[in-house]
Design an enzyme around this catalytic site. Structure first.
Site, short mmCIF file in Angstrom:
data_model
loop_
_atom_site.label_atom_id
_atom_site.label_comp_id
_atom_site.label_asym_id
_atom_site.label_seq_id
_atom_site.Cartn_x
_atom_site.Cartn_y
_atom_site.Cartn_z
CB ILE A 1 -14.42 4.72 0.47
CG1 ILE A 1 -15.87 5.20 1.12
CG2 ILE A 1 -14.68 5.08 -1.21
CD1 ILE A 1 -15.66 6.72 1.20
CE LYS A 2 -16.22 -3.33 2.77
NZ LYS A 2 -16.10 -3.23 1.41
NE ARG A 3 -11.02 6.31 2.29
CZ ARG A 3 -10.56 5.42 1.57
NH1 ARG A 3 -10.67 4.08 1.55
NH2 ARG A 3 -9.90 5.93 0.57
CB THR B 1 -19.40 1.28 2.04
OG1 THR B 1 -17.78 1.27 1.39
CG2 THR B 1 -19.99 0.67 0.88
CG ASP C 1 -12.97 -3.92 2.02
OD1 ASP C 1 -13.36 -4.99 1.73
OD2 ASP C 1 -13.30 -2.89 1.59
#
Lengths: 308, 308
Positions: A104-106, A140, B108
């Site tokens: 999710i790379k938040r 993530t 991303d």
């Protein structure tokens, strides 16, 4: 959660995570056609195709791959119906015993990161009830905002026995633009790696901690340095296969105990049925092709590690 | 989209964006009680309460505030029902003529950023159809992955006449941990700001470009430097009120033309009805209290800029 991840890896002898990052163009036509017949050329139709595709893959790989990594963007692109399939995919993989890493790379300021952490690895309180929104095992996280943005995730990891992987050195060509810039003699990603090590200290279970790092297979030389800076962190290594790296390039991401890293492949596995070397599989057999691709990858990496 | 944002700001004389970041604890009890009666203590119940609260605020502020910034995490925490309300809130604010800045902080590798860009400011192709998933006007983007992660957003901005704000110097206390580290004599956030300026070059319309920056009101001294590095970028300034800054501290974020910045307030506006100075408003009047808070903020900032 790191204990379960390691147990799954040891059981399958496969330090491998399968990236469930479906594009419509990856999916066999007979699946999309059927979904469009039922739901029209709509977000619901696209999402149904994605679900059938995912299910076909998961059913074939759940006993040979320890973990999956659904990339939420690939579901978010299909709006609400897409995110429903993300949720369903997470639940289905967990049912099958796999560890689910939500890619999710938040990352945001404290109160906002807390909301993301609750959404993805925690619970939300509604009146007298506690409800699990998306229910991944690990997510993530983007470190650009510093400790404030990471701490709420750590708090939830502690309470809920979950994990995080922090972006350290990403696999894309321009990752160096900021991540490689030199600060007091060392690249930014090393300073982030030091923080990852620090963030994990209160969350260790045995030899490893719940706070891992993302570092791309496309930069194998980075593995050695990161291993020293974060001896107790798992490293999630994207960029295997389609993006470049091979098993022998990846040994430096692992510790001498043979653990400490998990290598992701997405396209290389989920679109195996379309690739050279997989001619024996028709588009009906995309799941079986994915299973073979997991095994090929397992042999490559486990072989390089001397596990075979 | 920058032209519409500027037109809205000039019409309202308010370089202000209202952060629609609802927590259940902000919402008057009579609203949550009614929602729980209808939907139970469920994600649906929570989402319904959020929607009624948002609607009550939007109906009162749409003609005095040029833009809103819903923070998607506050919706994502309520799972799918929450994200449906995010979508509904975006659509409703657009209907009312406001510019909608989706505070999503995504970012991303290339293909994944493309999916996020399509999801939030673009379209997705499903068979022969093009469908708009969430439909914001502008989104916030995290720069940690470099140009690769930003370019897909720029492509969609160009095609769809949309905008982005890139995180440069965030408003949280630990933002300096990485963002302030010195690289070749200057902090990382200045290098990001230079990139923001570069990324915007092909997307300029009149005096401003579609590529803006996020820089916190909590660091007013940063404003001067950023203005020089990114003369044609709008700066989105969070951290007004609840987090610290006041109008007079913010003048350096603006250009001499009085434009170039938009200041966000979330709690300060949406929970005004609970605050000192707003005793005239009962919890039934939370929308009217929000309207007054917008006007107070407008006077503070427009006054500091000499607009009054």
């Amino acid at each position: 959660m790191i204990e379960k991840l390691i147990a799954n890896i040891e059981k399958t002898k496969a330090p491998i995570v399968v990236g469930l990052d479906p594009m419509l163009s990856y999916i066999p036509e007979y699946i999309t056609e059927k979904a469009f017949e039922e739901y029209g050329e709509t977000l619901e139709g696209a999402a149904e195709a994605v679900w059938q595709y995912n299910k076909g893959i998961i059913d074939e790989i759940y006993d040979v791959a320890p973990a999956v990594k659904p990339q939420i963007a690939m579901y978010e692109q299909f709006g609400i119906p897409g995110l429903k399939v993300f949720e369903k995919t997470v639940a289905y993989c967990k049912e099958k015993g796999m560890v689910v890493i939500g890619d999710i790379k938040r990352g945001d300021i404290g109160s906002t990161s807390a909301a993301y952490a609750n959404a993805h690895i925690g619970k939300i309180h509604v009146g007298s009830k506690s409800i699990v929104p998306f229910g991944e095992d690990i997510v993530t996280v983007n470190p650009y905002l510093g400790s404030d943005g990471v701490n709420p995730f750590l708090k939830v990891c502690k309470e809920e026995n979950k994990g995080v992987f922090i972006l350290v050195k990403t696999s894309n060509p321009s990752s160096g633009e900021f991540q490689d810039r030199i600060i007091d003699g060392r690249p930014l990603y090393e300073w982030v790696a030091e923080k990852v090590n620090e963030w994990g200290q209160d969350l260790c279970k045995g030899d490893y901690c719940e706070v891992g790092a993302v570092a791309g297979a496309t930069y194998p030389e980075v593995g050695k340095t990161l291993r020293k800076l974060m001896p107790k962190s798992y490293i999630l290594v994207p960029g295997y296969g389609a993006q470049g790296g091979k098993g022998k390039d990846l040994v430096h991401f692992f510790n001498p105990d043979g653990l400490g890293a998990i290598v992701n492949s997405s396209r290389g596995i989920i679109t195996a049925y379309k690739q050279a070397g997989y001619e024996e599989f028709s588009d009906k057999d995309f799941g079986a092709a994915a299973r073979k691709a997991v095994k090929v990858m397992q042999e490559d990496i486990a072989g390089a590690l001397g596990w075979l």
